[in-house]
Scaffold this active site. Structure first.
Site, PDB file in Angstrom:
ATOM      1  CE  LYS A 193      -3.581  -2.581   0.152  1.00 27.76           C
ATOM      2  NZ  LYS A 193      -2.849  -3.930  -0.225  1.00 27.76           N
TER       3      LYS A 193
HETATM    4  C1  LIG Z   1      -9.075  -3.639  -1.550  1.00 22.30           C
HETATM    5  C2  LIG Z   1      -8.360  -4.466  -0.530  1.00 22.30           C
HETATM    6  N1  LIG Z   1      -9.267  -5.048   0.734  1.00 22.30           N
HETATM    7  C3  LIG Z   1      -8.291  -5.790   1.545  1.00 22.30           C
HETATM    8  C4  LIG Z   1      -7.180  -5.972   1.530  1.00 22.30           C
HETATM    9  C5  LIG Z   1      -6.729  -6.668   2.488  1.00 22.30           C
HETATM   10  O1  LIG Z   1      -5.643  -5.933   3.345  1.00 22.30           O
HETATM   11  P1  LIG Z   1      -4.517  -6.841   4.354  1.00 22.30           P
HETATM   12  O2  LIG Z   1      -3.474  -7.413   3.408  1.00 22.30           O
HETATM   13  O3  LIG Z   1      -4.032  -5.595   5.160  1.00 22.30           O
HETATM   14  O4  LIG Z   1      -5.342  -7.847   5.013  1.00 22.30           O
HETATM   15  C6  LIG Z   1      -6.237  -5.460   0.397  1.00 22.30           C
HETATM   16  C7  LIG Z   1      -5.059  -5.800   0.398  1.00 22.30           C
HETATM   17  O5  LIG Z   1      -4.207  -6.568  -0.198  1.00 22.30           O
HETATM   18  C8  LIG Z   1      -6.923  -4.525  -0.527  1.00 22.30           C
HETATM   19  O6  LIG Z   1      -6.495  -4.099  -1.466  1.00 22.30           O
END
Ligand SMILES: Cc1ncc(COP(=O)(O)O)c(C=O)c1O
Length: 187
Positions: free
Chosen positions: A182
């Site tokens: 991110k």
């Molecule tokens: C749109 C979206 N939702 C949820 C996630 C999940 O995030 P995390 O990896 O912090 O669990 C991501 C990241 O990969 C994402 O891009």
């Protein structure tokens, strides 16, 4: 030449802060740095209440629990998203109603929203793809008229805005991600 998928942002202070956290004797979470994170987000963006979780995936699952999703509830979710957005609600037994993207953008097409709502609809999940805001005025208007929850999957949208409002502050609940893919920078 192999081009890496991403390069995580590093400020240079990471190992010093990790050492400080370990030396503080509070290494199971909810310590000084957790508090700093909560304060930073609440003060900078005016979020009413922040809670650091181990991932955005966990935060989305908590959102599904908090709005009391039960088997048979319908949740409208963009078809173009990461699997966690959908899985959080599937795990509670929800039926997912997929909303397509607009013809020229990955974000969900708000013009379809009303046609996807049924008496079983409980929530709309929006995903601000790559930090680009969905049309939140339209989403909130439709949600309020139909008494639906709005969850913002703002995983990719820290420090991103809808007009002058920070993403994550508009729906009823929101989730952010600190995954290394991110966008982060020094504030
Ligand atoms: C749109 C979206 N939702 C949820 C996630 C999940 O995030 P995390 O990896 O912090 O669990 C991501 C990241 O990969 C994402 O891009």
């Amino acid at each position: 030449m192999k081009i890496p998928f991403n390069k995580p942002y590093l400020s240079g202070n990471e190992t010093r802060y990790i050492a400080e956290a370990v030396q503080s004797g509070k290494i199971s979470g909810d310590g000084l740095f957790t508090q700093k994170c909560h304060n930073f987000f609440e003060q900078r963006y005016g979020f009413k209440k922040c809670l650091l979780t181990t991932s955005c995936t966990d935060a989305l699952e908590m959102a599904a629990i908090l709005i009391d999703i039960k088997a048979g509830d319908e949740v409208i979710i963009p078809s173009y998203t990461f699997v966690s957005t959908v899985n959080a609600f599937v795990l509670r037994g929800a039926k997912i109603i997929f909303a397509d993207s607009t013809p020229d953008h990955p974000n969900l097409d708000v013009h379809q929203l009303e046609s996807l709502i049924t008496p079983k609809t409980k929530a709309i999940v929006v995903v601000h793809y790559a930090g680009m805001a969905c049309d939140m005025d339209a989403v909130m208007q439709i949600a309020n008229l139909n008494h639906l929850f709005v969850i913002e999957d703002a995983a990719q949208a820290i420090d991103s805005y809808y007009h002058d409002r920070p993403l994550g502050s508009i729906g009823h609940l929101a989730a952010f991600s600190f995954h290394e893919t991110k966008k982060y920078h020094q504030w």
